[in-house]
Scaffold this motif. Structure first.
Motif, PDB file in Angstrom:
ATOM      1  N   LEU A   5      50.571  48.864  32.646  1.00  0.00           N
ATOM      2  CA  LEU A   5      49.927  47.930  33.567  1.00  0.00           C
ATOM      3  C   LEU A   5      49.063  46.919  32.819  1.00  0.00           C
ATOM      4  N   ALA A   6      49.179  45.669  33.221  1.00  0.00           N
ATOM      5  CA  ALA A   6      48.328  44.629  32.642  1.00  0.00           C
ATOM      6  C   ALA A   6      47.436  44.049  33.738  1.00  0.00           C
ATOM      7  N   ILE A   7      46.285  43.548  33.302  1.00  0.00           N
ATOM      8  CA  ILE A   7      45.357  42.922  34.241  1.00  0.00           C
ATOM      9  C   ILE A   7      45.217  41.452  33.908  1.00  0.00           C
ATOM     10  N   TYR A   8      45.289  40.626  34.923  1.00  0.00           N
ATOM     11  CA  TYR A   8      45.042  39.200  34.733  1.00  0.00           C
ATOM     12  C   TYR A   8      43.742  38.877  35.478  1.00  0.00           C
ATOM     13  N   PRO A   9      42.607  38.920  34.757  1.00  0.00           N
ATOM     14  CA  PRO A   9      41.324  38.706  35.436  1.00  0.00           C
ATOM     15  C   PRO A   9      40.939  37.227  35.477  1.00  0.00           C
ATOM     16  N   GLY A  10      40.140  36.867  36.470  1.00  0.00           N
ATOM     17  CA  GLY A  10      39.675  35.484  36.534  1.00  0.00           C
ATOM     18  C   GLY A  10      38.869  35.223  37.773  1.00  0.00           C
ATOM     19  N   SER A  11      38.444  33.964  37.912  1.00  0.00           N
ATOM     20  CA  SER A  11      37.672  33.559  39.093  1.00  0.00           C
ATOM     21  C   SER A  11      38.593  33.039  40.197  1.00  0.00           C
ATOM     22  N   PHE A  12      39.642  32.326  39.816  1.00  0.00           N
ATOM     23  CA  PHE A  12      40.654  31.822  40.764  1.00  0.00           C
ATOM     24  C   PHE A  12      40.007  31.068  41.936  1.00  0.00           C
ATOM     25  N   ASP A  13      39.103  30.147  41.610  1.00  0.00           N
ATOM     26  CA  ASP A  13      38.362  29.436  42.662  1.00  0.00           C
ATOM     27  C   ASP A  13      38.627  27.941  42.619  1.00  0.00           C
ATOM     28  N   PRO A  14      39.762  27.455  43.087  1.00  0.00           N
ATOM     29  CA  PRO A  14      40.839  28.194  43.759  1.00  0.00           C
ATOM     30  C   PRO A  14      41.972  28.507  42.777  1.00  0.00           C
ATOM     31  N   PRO A  15      42.963  29.298  43.231  1.00  0.00           N
ATOM     32  CA  PRO A  15      44.163  29.501  42.393  1.00  0.00           C
ATOM     33  C   PRO A  15      44.888  28.160  42.218  1.00  0.00           C
ATOM     34  N   THR A  16      45.358  27.897  40.999  1.00  0.00           N
ATOM     35  CA  THR A  16      46.075  26.638  40.721  1.00  0.00           C
ATOM     36  C   THR A  16      47.548  26.942  40.403  1.00  0.00           C
ATOM     37  N   ASN A  17      48.320  25.875  40.247  1.00  0.00           N
ATOM     38  CA  ASN A  17      49.720  26.069  39.843  1.00  0.00           C
ATOM     39  C   ASN A  17      49.807  26.669  38.440  1.00  0.00           C
ATOM     40  N   ALA A  79      39.382  47.788  33.867  1.00  0.00           N
ATOM     41  CA  ALA A  79      40.714  47.982  33.284  1.00  0.00           C
ATOM     42  C   ALA A  79      40.954  49.467  32.983  1.00  0.00           C
ATOM     43  N   LYS A  80      39.930  50.107  32.437  1.00  0.00           N
ATOM     44  CA  LYS A  80      40.060  51.545  32.107  1.00  0.00           C
ATOM     45  C   LYS A  80      40.289  52.359  33.382  1.00  0.00           C
ATOM     46  N   LEU A  82      41.868  51.653  35.875  1.00  0.00           N
ATOM     47  CA  LEU A  82      43.258  51.522  36.346  1.00  0.00           C
ATOM     48  C   LEU A  82      44.264  52.011  35.310  1.00  0.00           C
ATOM     49  N   ASP A  83      43.752  52.472  34.162  1.00  0.00           N
ATOM     50  CA  ASP A  83      44.623  52.868  33.050  1.00  0.00           C
ATOM     51  C   ASP A  83      45.453  51.698  32.535  1.00  0.00           C
ATOM     52  N   ALA A  84      44.877  50.521  32.573  1.00  0.00           N
ATOM     53  CA  ALA A  84      45.602  49.335  32.088  1.00  0.00           C
ATOM     54  C   ALA A  84      45.661  49.374  30.561  1.00  0.00           C
ATOM     55  N   THR A  85      46.721  48.775  30.012  1.00  0.00           N
ATOM     56  CA  THR A  85      46.831  48.746  28.552  1.00  0.00           C
ATOM     57  C   THR A  85      46.620  47.328  28.003  1.00  0.00           C
ATOM     58  N   CYS A  86      46.782  46.328  28.858  1.00  0.00           N
ATOM     59  CA  CYS A  86      46.674  44.943  28.391  1.00  0.00           C
ATOM     60  C   CYS A  86      45.853  44.083  29.345  1.00  0.00           C
ATOM     61  N   ILE A  87      45.237  43.065  28.759  1.00  0.00           N
ATOM     62  CA  ILE A  87      44.575  42.023  29.551  1.00  0.00           C
ATOM     63  C   ILE A  87      45.390  40.760  29.314  1.00  0.00           C
ATOM     64  N   LEU A  88      45.759  40.097  30.371  1.00  0.00           N
ATOM     65  CA  LEU A  88      46.523  38.855  30.231  1.00  0.00           C
ATOM     66  C   LEU A  88      45.573  37.680  30.453  1.00  0.00           C
ATOM     67  N   ARG A  89      45.617  36.708  29.546  1.00  0.00           N
ATOM     68  CA  ARG A  89      44.826  35.487  29.740  1.00  0.00           C
ATOM     69  C   ARG A  89      45.687  34.292  29.369  1.00  0.00           C
ATOM     70  N   GLY A  90      45.408  33.165  29.990  1.00  0.00           N
ATOM     71  CA  GLY A  90      46.152  31.945  29.694  1.00  0.00           C
ATOM     72  C   GLY A  90      45.377  31.062  28.737  1.00  0.00           C
ATOM     73  N   LEU A 110      34.194  46.354  22.970  1.00  0.00           N
ATOM     74  CA  LEU A 110      33.794  47.268  24.047  1.00  0.00           C
ATOM     75  C   LEU A 110      34.838  48.351  24.291  1.00  0.00           C
ATOM     76  N   GLU A 111      36.118  47.969  24.127  1.00  0.00           N
ATOM     77  CA  GLU A 111      37.198  48.931  24.399  1.00  0.00           C
ATOM     78  C   GLU A 111      38.375  48.659  23.456  1.00  0.00           C
ATOM     79  N   PRO A 112      38.363  49.296  22.271  1.00  0.00           N
ATOM     80  CA  PRO A 112      39.372  48.969  21.243  1.00  0.00           C
ATOM     81  C   PRO A 112      40.816  49.261  21.647  1.00  0.00           C
ATOM     82  N   THR A 113      41.033  50.104  22.645  1.00  0.00           N
ATOM     83  CA  THR A 113      42.419  50.437  22.999  1.00  0.00           C
ATOM     84  C   THR A 113      43.066  49.374  23.896  1.00  0.00           C
ATOM     85  N   LEU A 114      42.248  48.484  24.407  1.00  0.00           N
ATOM     86  CA  LEU A 114      42.758  47.471  25.340  1.00  0.00           C
ATOM     87  C   LEU A 114      43.138  46.204  24.577  1.00  0.00           C
TER      88      LEU A 114
END
Ligand code: PNS
Length: 193
Positions: A5-17, A79-80, A82-90, A110-114
Protein backbone atom coordinates in the motif's frame (compact mmCIF):
# COMPACT_ATOMS: atom_id res chain seq x y z
CA UNK A 1 2.99 -3.64 -10.01
CA UNK A 2 4.43 -2.92 -6.56
CA UNK A 3 2.83 -5.13 -3.88
CA UNK A 4 1.58 -3.27 -0.85
CA UNK A 5 0.00 0.00 0.00
CA UNK A 6 1.16 3.50 -0.85
CA UNK A 7 -0.06 6.79 0.55
CA UNK A 8 -0.43 9.96 -1.45
CA UNK A 9 -0.71 12.67 1.21
CA UNK A 10 -1.55 16.31 0.61
CA UNK A 11 -3.83 19.27 1.19
CA UNK A 12 -5.79 18.96 -2.10
CA UNK A 13 -7.37 22.40 -1.62
CA UNK A 14 -8.71 21.96 -4.25
CA UNK A 15 -7.75 18.78 -6.16
CA UNK A 16 -6.24 19.73 -9.54
CA UNK A 17 -5.76 17.88 -12.82
CA UNK A 18 -2.12 17.46 -11.75
CA UNK A 19 -3.23 15.59 -8.59
CA UNK A 20 -5.58 13.42 -10.61
CA UNK A 21 -2.87 12.66 -13.16
CA UNK A 22 -0.55 11.56 -10.35
CA UNK A 23 -3.25 9.42 -8.69
CA UNK A 24 -3.89 7.65 -12.01
CA UNK A 25 -0.18 7.00 -12.50
CA UNK A 26 0.19 5.82 -8.89
CA UNK A 27 -2.79 3.50 -9.21
CA UNK A 28 -1.01 1.74 -12.09
CA UNK A 29 2.13 0.96 -10.13
CA UNK A 30 0.86 0.36 -6.59
CA UNK A 31 -1.43 -2.46 -5.59
CA UNK A 32 -3.38 -0.11 -3.30
CA UNK A 33 -3.25 3.65 -3.07
CA UNK A 34 -4.70 5.78 -0.28
CA UNK A 35 -5.11 9.48 -1.06
CA UNK A 36 -4.80 11.06 2.39
CA UNK A 37 -6.02 14.59 3.08
CA UNK A 38 -4.31 16.42 5.94
CA UNK A 39 -6.95 17.52 8.45
CA UNK A 40 -5.00 19.79 10.78
CA UNK A 41 -3.47 22.11 8.21
CA UNK A 42 -2.60 25.51 9.70
CA UNK A 43 -3.62 27.30 6.54
CA UNK A 44 -7.20 28.52 6.36
CA UNK A 45 -8.54 26.30 3.60
CA UNK A 46 -10.96 27.23 0.85
CA UNK A 47 -12.72 23.85 0.95
CA UNK A 48 -13.57 21.90 4.08
CA UNK A 49 -11.99 18.48 4.48
CA UNK A 50 -15.41 16.91 3.84
CA UNK A 51 -15.77 18.84 0.56
CA UNK A 52 -12.29 17.83 -0.58
CA UNK A 53 -12.96 14.24 0.34
CA UNK A 54 -16.22 14.23 -1.61
CA UNK A 55 -14.58 15.72 -4.70
CA UNK A 56 -11.68 13.23 -4.60
CA UNK A 57 -14.08 10.34 -4.10
CA UNK A 58 -16.04 11.34 -7.17
CA UNK A 59 -12.88 11.87 -9.23
CA UNK A 60 -11.35 8.51 -8.37
CA UNK A 61 -14.53 6.36 -8.41
CA UNK A 62 -13.25 4.65 -11.60
CA UNK A 63 -10.02 3.53 -9.88
CA UNK A 64 -10.82 0.42 -7.90
CA UNK A 65 -7.52 0.28 -5.98
CA UNK A 66 -7.73 3.89 -4.80
CA UNK A 67 -9.46 5.11 -1.66
CA UNK A 68 -9.70 8.46 0.05
CA UNK A 69 -8.96 9.05 3.72
CA UNK A 70 -8.01 11.90 6.06
CA UNK A 71 -5.28 12.10 8.66
CA UNK A 72 -4.04 14.22 11.52
CA UNK A 73 -0.60 14.66 13.05
CA UNK A 74 2.53 13.02 11.71
CA UNK A 75 2.16 11.48 8.29
CA UNK A 76 4.60 8.67 9.05
CA UNK A 77 2.51 7.63 12.08
CA UNK A 78 -0.59 7.52 9.91
CA UNK A 79 1.30 5.55 7.24
CA UNK A 80 2.47 3.04 9.86
CA UNK A 81 -1.07 2.63 11.16
CA UNK A 82 -2.09 1.47 7.65
CA UNK A 83 1.00 -0.70 7.16
CA UNK A 84 1.92 1.40 4.15
CA UNK A 85 5.31 0.82 2.56
CA UNK A 86 5.57 3.90 0.33
CA UNK A 87 4.71 7.58 0.26
CA UNK A 88 3.88 8.94 -3.16
CA UNK A 89 4.63 12.59 -3.94
CA UNK A 90 4.60 14.57 -7.16
CA UNK A 91 7.44 16.74 -8.41
CA UNK A 92 6.57 19.28 -11.08
CA UNK A 93 9.67 21.41 -11.37
CA UNK A 94 13.06 22.02 -9.79
CA UNK A 95 11.36 24.49 -7.44
CA UNK A 96 9.45 21.61 -5.81
CA UNK A 97 12.61 19.60 -5.30
CA UNK A 98 14.08 21.31 -2.25
CA UNK A 99 10.90 21.15 -0.17
CA UNK A 100 10.17 17.59 -1.25
CA UNK A 101 13.75 16.49 -0.52
CA UNK A 102 13.58 17.99 2.98
CA UNK A 103 10.25 16.35 3.65
CA UNK A 104 11.34 12.96 2.29
CA UNK A 105 14.54 12.99 4.37
CA UNK A 106 12.71 14.10 7.52
CA UNK A 107 10.13 11.36 7.01
CA UNK A 108 12.96 8.86 6.50
CA UNK A 109 14.59 10.02 9.73
CA UNK A 110 11.27 9.55 11.54
CA UNK A 111 10.50 6.20 9.92
CA UNK A 112 13.40 4.58 8.00
CA UNK A 113 11.28 1.71 6.64
CA UNK A 114 8.98 4.04 4.73
CA UNK A 115 10.18 4.90 1.23
CA UNK A 116 9.18 8.11 -0.62
CA UNK A 117 8.53 7.62 -4.33
CA UNK A 118 8.42 10.66 -6.61
CA UNK A 119 6.47 10.76 -9.84
CA UNK A 120 6.10 13.51 -12.43
CA UNK A 121 2.67 14.58 -13.62
CA UNK A 122 2.10 15.20 -17.35
CA UNK A 123 4.11 18.24 -18.45
CA UNK A 124 0.92 20.10 -19.39
CA UNK A 125 0.20 20.28 -15.64
CA UNK A 126 3.73 21.23 -14.61
CA UNK A 127 2.68 24.77 -13.65
CA UNK A 128 -0.63 23.84 -12.00
CA UNK A 129 -0.90 24.13 -8.23
CA UNK A 130 -3.86 24.36 -5.85
CA UNK A 131 -2.60 27.74 -4.64
CA UNK A 132 -2.52 29.24 -8.15
CA UNK A 133 -5.90 27.72 -9.01
CA UNK A 134 -7.39 29.37 -5.89
CA UNK A 135 -5.73 32.67 -6.78
CA UNK A 136 -6.96 32.68 -10.39
CA UNK A 137 -10.48 31.59 -9.40
CA UNK A 138 -10.71 34.15 -6.60
CA UNK A 139 -9.77 36.89 -9.07
CA UNK A 140 -12.51 35.70 -11.44
CA UNK A 141 -10.17 34.09 -13.98
CA UNK A 142 -10.84 30.84 -15.87
CA UNK A 143 -9.61 27.56 -14.43
CA UNK A 144 -10.92 25.30 -17.20
CA UNK A 145 -8.42 22.58 -18.02
CA UNK A 146 -6.51 23.11 -14.76
CA UNK A 147 -9.01 21.31 -12.52
CA UNK A 148 -11.59 18.60 -13.21
CA UNK A 149 -15.07 19.87 -14.15
CA UNK A 150 -16.58 18.96 -10.80
CA UNK A 151 -13.96 21.09 -9.04
CA UNK A 152 -14.51 23.97 -11.46
CA UNK A 153 -18.19 23.83 -10.60
CA UNK A 154 -17.53 23.77 -6.83
CA UNK A 155 -15.12 26.70 -7.14
CA UNK A 156 -17.76 28.76 -8.88
CA UNK A 157 -20.36 27.82 -6.27
CA UNK A 158 -17.96 28.74 -3.47
CA UNK A 159 -16.94 32.08 -4.94
CA UNK A 160 -20.31 33.14 -6.32
CA UNK A 161 -23.30 31.97 -4.28
CA UNK A 162 -25.58 33.38 -7.00
CA UNK A 163 -24.11 30.80 -9.38
CA UNK A 164 -25.73 27.98 -7.41
CA UNK A 165 -29.12 29.73 -7.60
CA UNK A 166 -28.73 30.20 -11.36
CA UNK A 167 -27.93 26.52 -11.64
CA UNK A 168 -31.04 25.49 -9.70
CA UNK A 169 -33.23 27.73 -11.89
CA UNK A 170 -31.63 26.34 -15.04
CA UNK A 171 -32.34 22.78 -13.85
CA UNK A 172 -35.96 23.74 -13.17
CA UNK A 173 -36.30 25.13 -16.68
CA UNK A 174 -34.77 22.04 -18.26
CA UNK A 175 -36.80 19.60 -16.18
CA UNK A 176 -40.28 21.11 -16.64
CA UNK A 177 -41.59 21.05 -20.25
CA UNK A 178 -43.64 24.21 -19.74
CA UNK A 179 -40.66 26.12 -18.45
CA UNK A 180 -39.70 26.96 -14.88
CA UNK A 181 -42.06 27.22 -11.94
CA UNK A 182 -41.14 30.88 -11.69
CA UNK A 183 -41.99 31.37 -15.35
CA UNK A 184 -45.33 29.60 -14.99
CA UNK A 185 -46.24 31.70 -11.96
CA UNK A 186 -45.24 34.84 -13.83
CA UNK A 187 -47.41 33.89 -16.88
CA UNK A 188 -50.38 33.12 -14.59
CA UNK A 189 -49.97 36.46 -12.83
CA UNK A 190 -49.93 38.27 -16.19
CA UNK A 191 -53.06 36.41 -17.41
CA UNK A 192 -54.93 37.50 -14.27
CA UNK A 193 -53.81 41.13 -14.60
O1 PNS B 1 -0.20 19.24 -0.55
P1 PNS B 1 0.84 19.68 0.44
O2 PNS B 1 0.33 20.83 1.27
O3 PNS B 1 2.17 19.98 -0.21
O4 PNS B 1 1.07 18.42 1.44
C1 PNS B 1 1.95 18.51 2.51
C2 PNS B 1 1.77 17.31 3.47
C3 PNS B 1 0.34 17.23 3.93
C4 PNS B 1 2.15 16.05 2.74
C5 PNS B 1 2.74 17.52 4.67
O5 PNS B 1 2.56 18.81 5.18
C6 PNS B 1 2.52 16.50 5.79
O6 PNS B 1 2.81 15.35 5.63
N1 PNS B 1 2.01 16.99 6.93
C7 PNS B 1 1.70 16.15 8.06
C8 PNS B 1 2.58 16.48 9.25
C9 PNS B 1 3.92 15.84 9.10
O7 PNS B 1 4.07 14.64 9.05
N2 PNS B 1 4.95 16.71 9.00
C10 PNS B 1 6.30 16.29 8.79
C11 PNS B 1 6.62 16.22 7.32
S1 PNS B 1 8.34 16.20 7.09
Amino acid sequence: MHKGLAIYPGSFDPPTNGHLDLIERGAKIFEDLVVAILRNSEKSPMFTVAERREMLQELTAHLKNVRIDTFDGLMVEYAKSLDATCILRGIRAISDYEYELQMALMNRKLEPTLETVFMMPADKYSYVSSRLVREVAQAGGPVKGLVPEVVEHKLREKLDPAYKLRDVRMMEMLESPGGSELGRRERKRKRKA
